[in-house]
Design a protein around this motif. Structure first.
Motif, PDB file in Angstrom:
ATOM      1  N   PHE A  81       0.761  -1.213   0.205  1.00 49.27           N
ATOM      2  CA  PHE A  81       0.134  -0.009   0.178  1.00 49.27           C
ATOM      3  C   PHE A  81       0.745   1.420   0.144  1.00 49.27           C
ATOM      4  O   PHE A  81       0.670   2.132  -0.863  1.00 49.27           O
ATOM      5  N   TYR A  82       2.074   1.257   0.745  1.00 48.00           N
ATOM      6  CA  TYR A  82       2.866   2.301   0.909  1.00 48.00           C
ATOM      7  C   TYR A  82       3.738   2.615  -0.093  1.00 48.00           C
ATOM      8  O   TYR A  82       4.016   3.728  -0.738  1.00 48.00           O
TER       9      TYR A  82
ATOM     10  N   TYR B 168       1.634   4.094  -2.731  1.00 49.96           N
ATOM     11  CA  TYR B 168       1.113   5.646  -2.315  1.00 49.96           C
ATOM     12  C   TYR B 168       2.397   6.339  -2.932  1.00 49.96           C
ATOM     13  O   TYR B 168       2.339   7.382  -3.405  1.00 49.96           O
ATOM     14  N   LYS B 169       3.546   5.763  -2.787  1.00 54.14           N
ATOM     15  CA  LYS B 169       4.924   6.606  -3.112  1.00 54.14           C
ATOM     16  C   LYS B 169       4.855   6.902  -4.935  1.00 54.14           C
ATOM     17  O   LYS B 169       5.157   7.863  -5.057  1.00 54.14           O
TER      18      LYS B 169
END
Lengths: 193, 458
Positions: free
Chosen positions: A184-185, A188-189
């Motif tokens: 998920f991160y 996001y990035k």
């Protein structure tokens, strides 16, 4: 899932079959939510712990399992399929909207909405969908038995949703949630940084 | 003072003293000294041990009613414990970068857990290597971006799995750039083994080892051996805590605080056990007297205080860390508590100072060697705390000034500033912003905050 065939002769007005049950569901959510947070400010220690621990527990259980209460109400009041789904999902929606609004204090609207892809939110959505599908089949079974109707209780679509919810929840709870969390991160990035 | 008497009373007639006296006589006569041919005293070895999320008060030596940390206490008893040690950003990656570079997050660039480490950053390890030290980094790196290209390391053992957090059990490692399966099941033991191996290999060099543990970060998982050490014990939880704080308001932990806290304490005790193993190794090799040991945490942790968990916020529970220095022969009264405010950005300049290396001007911290050597050294009067937003956590970006008495916080966004009097209200429960006592001290604090933001002295 087809519209409830048993509903025709027991169909209530829109107010009774849809507006009131969804309104009650939302009201219960907000009462529990507010009571829990307000209990933080109760000075009396005993009352404080009763309110936080008991209301906190009910609040958590309600968020996770409200579908099991609401869906049958919609079903047996003759709500159509889309009404049952929308009406039941209203509590989950309240939670999701609350989370997005909370995030808007710190992040852009897009980032706040993106937050709905967090494993916790996905888990809550999956759970709601799975319970709806399971409730649909249970309600059919009850209706079939009660009114001797010729309807199929187990059909592919609700079964698929139940399986999706079980496998999704198992994935999240058995360590996959952590991997999902890091993915998920990464996503996001890619999208926002 | 009678120098003559002192000389005879304090100096035994040893070969070294005779040589010194002879050398002095030769020097006085303008002749070359035989001492110049003697080997210099070996530079001190430096061992820095960093833990994760270890809050300042979770040690038996500072009065925690439950936890047992005999080895951390031992370092404190044989050295100096800084009671007012802080991080300038209470978050793993920025804090770790600050320890390594001696800089604030706004200077080293790792502002949160998402902004990447810049390979042009200079770490104190690089400078130690240039000065002739054997250097090692063992353990948690956990900074965003690609695996770093760190200069000046003789040994680099770390991990990248799970977003750089690593795993408590069977964590695959990267040893000097090579993927290596774990040899030991539990990560703290594995990293300790690597540390002991490094120390043994370099016992004859001056070495500088950065041992960075995963413990005791979430999900707070001790090994089977330590899992039940605090079972059944009554844990002190803050009054604001309730069973659900850890599951609400964006604080999403998959359990209740009390259970997690029990595991956290067990993790720390297990970490302490392994710190003991490293201390024993130094003793066994006979190099403890020439090895400086520094222990610190990368940030604190909430356990329900202010209805919070995790860290990040400017409250004491989050920004305050354990910071202990054992410097044989240099701490005049071992076992003392130092009250001066010290920061994570002080580590790099302090280590360089200890090794006799010039501290680069671009380091924001300062050497605390004077505070270590002399308890009467006047510490800093104020310092800057900064937090940059870190998706997806519900903490607004903020900056704060922390003095010996007050803390003043300004937020980016719609929140009003906050101000606390730490002497009257150490738990920071009464926000004085906008109140008469707050109005009185506000201008000076605002001014100091602005000075610090502009890079004013700390």
């Amino acid at each position: 899932m087809k519209p409830n065939p048993a509903a025709d002769n027991s169909r209530r007005s829109l107010l009774l079959r849809y507006v009131i049950p969804s309104g009650m569901g939302v009201l219960a959510f907000f009462v529990l939510f507010e009571t829990y947070y307000l209990s933080w400010y109760v000075e009396n220690r005993i009352l404080h712990f009763i309110l936080t621990d008991v209301v906190g527990a009910i609040y958590g259980f309600y968020l996770l399992f409200h579908v099991l209460i609401l869906y049958p109400i919609f079903y047996f009041r003759g709500a159509a399929l889309h009404e049952r789904i929308l009406g039941t999902f209203v509590v989950t929606s309240c939670w999701l909207i609350k989370e997005v609004l909370r995030m808007t204090e710190f992040y852009s609207i897009a980032e706040s909405v993106f937050y709905l892809l967090m494993p916790v939110q996905i888990g809550i959505i999956l759970l709601a969908i799975g319970f709806m599908a399971a409730c649909e089949m249970i309600c059919r079974k009850i209706e079939k038995k009660k009114k001797a109707l010729d309807i199929r209780v187990v059909t592919p679509v609700p079964v698929a949703f139940v399986l999706l919810a079980i496998s999704g929840s198992a994935f999240i709870l058995r360590g996959g949630g952590l991997n999902y969390f890091f993915n998920f991160y990464d996503l996001y990035k890619i999208v926002f940084l | 003072m009678n120098l003559k008497n002192d000389f005879f009373s304090n100096n035994r007639l040893t070969r070294r003293n005779v040589l010194k006296a002879g050398a002095a006589a030769l020097l006085a006569a303008g002749l070359p000294s035989p001492l110049s041919a003697m080997p210099e005293k070996k530079k001190p070895n430096i061992l820095f041990i960093l833990s994760d999320d270890h809050r300042w008060d979770a040690m038996s030596g500072v009065g925690h009613p439950v936890i047992k940390t005999p080895n951390m206490d031992r370092i404190a008893q044989e050295g100096v414990l800084f009671s007012n040690a802080f991080v300038t950003t209470s978050l793993c990656s920025p804090s770790r970068a600050s320890f390594l570079t001696g800089q604030y997050a706004h200077n080293h660039g790792v502002k949160n857990n998402l902004t990447p480490w810049d390979n042009t950053n200079v770490t104190f390890l690089e400078l130690m290597k240039k000065a002739g030290y054997s250097t090692g980094f063992i353990g948690k790196w956990h900074m965003p971006g690609k695996y770093p290209d760190l200069r000046g390391l003789d040994r680099f053992v770390s991990f990248t799995v799970d977003g750089g957090q690593g795993r408590y059990f069977n964590c695959p490692l990267i040893v000097d750039g090579k993927q290596t399966p774990s040899k030991k099941e539990y990560i703290t033991e594995e990293l300790t083994d690597y540390a002991n191996e490094f120390i043994t290999d370099h016992k004859d060099d001056p070495f500088c080892l950065y041992l960075s543990h995963k413990a005791a970060h979430a999900l707070f998982t001790p090994s089977e051996k330590f899992k039940h050490v605090y079972d059944g014990m009554d844990l002190p939880m803050p009054p604001e805590n309730d069973s659900w704080v850890g599951l609400t308001n964006g604080n999403l932990y998959p359990s209740t605080h009390k259970r997690l806290y029990r595991n956290y304490l067990a993790c720390l005790t297990e970490l302490d056990h392994h710190i003991g193993s490293v201390l024993n190794k130094l003793d066994e090799l006979g190099i403890a007297d020439n090895t400086i040991v520094i222990y610190a945490g990368d940030n604190g942790h909430f356990w329900g205080e202010h209805h919070l968990n995790d860290k990040r916020w400017y409250y004491e529970e989050s920004m305050r860390i354990p910071f202990i220095v054992r410097y044989p022969g240099m701490v005049p009264n071992p076992g003392r508590r130092a009250e001066q405010m010290v920061l994570n950005i002080d580590l790099a300049p302090t280590i360089l100072d200890m090794a006799g290396i010039a501290v680069p001007k671009n380091m924001d911290g300062k050497s605390i060697l004077p505070e270590i050597k002399n308890e009467n050294t006047r510490g800093r009067d104020a310092w800057l705390y900064e937090y940059f937003k870190d998706y997806s956590y519900n903490v607004p970006e903020h900056m704060a000034v922390r003095t010996n008495r007050h803390k003043y916080i300004e937020f980016v966004g719609r929140r009003k500033p906050e101000l606390y009097d730490l002497a009257d209200d150490p738990k920071e429960m009464k926000n004085l912003y906008g109140t008469p006592p707050g109005v009185e001290v506000l201008p000076a604090l605002k001014k100091r905050l602005e000075q610090l933001k502009q890079g004013g002295t700390i």
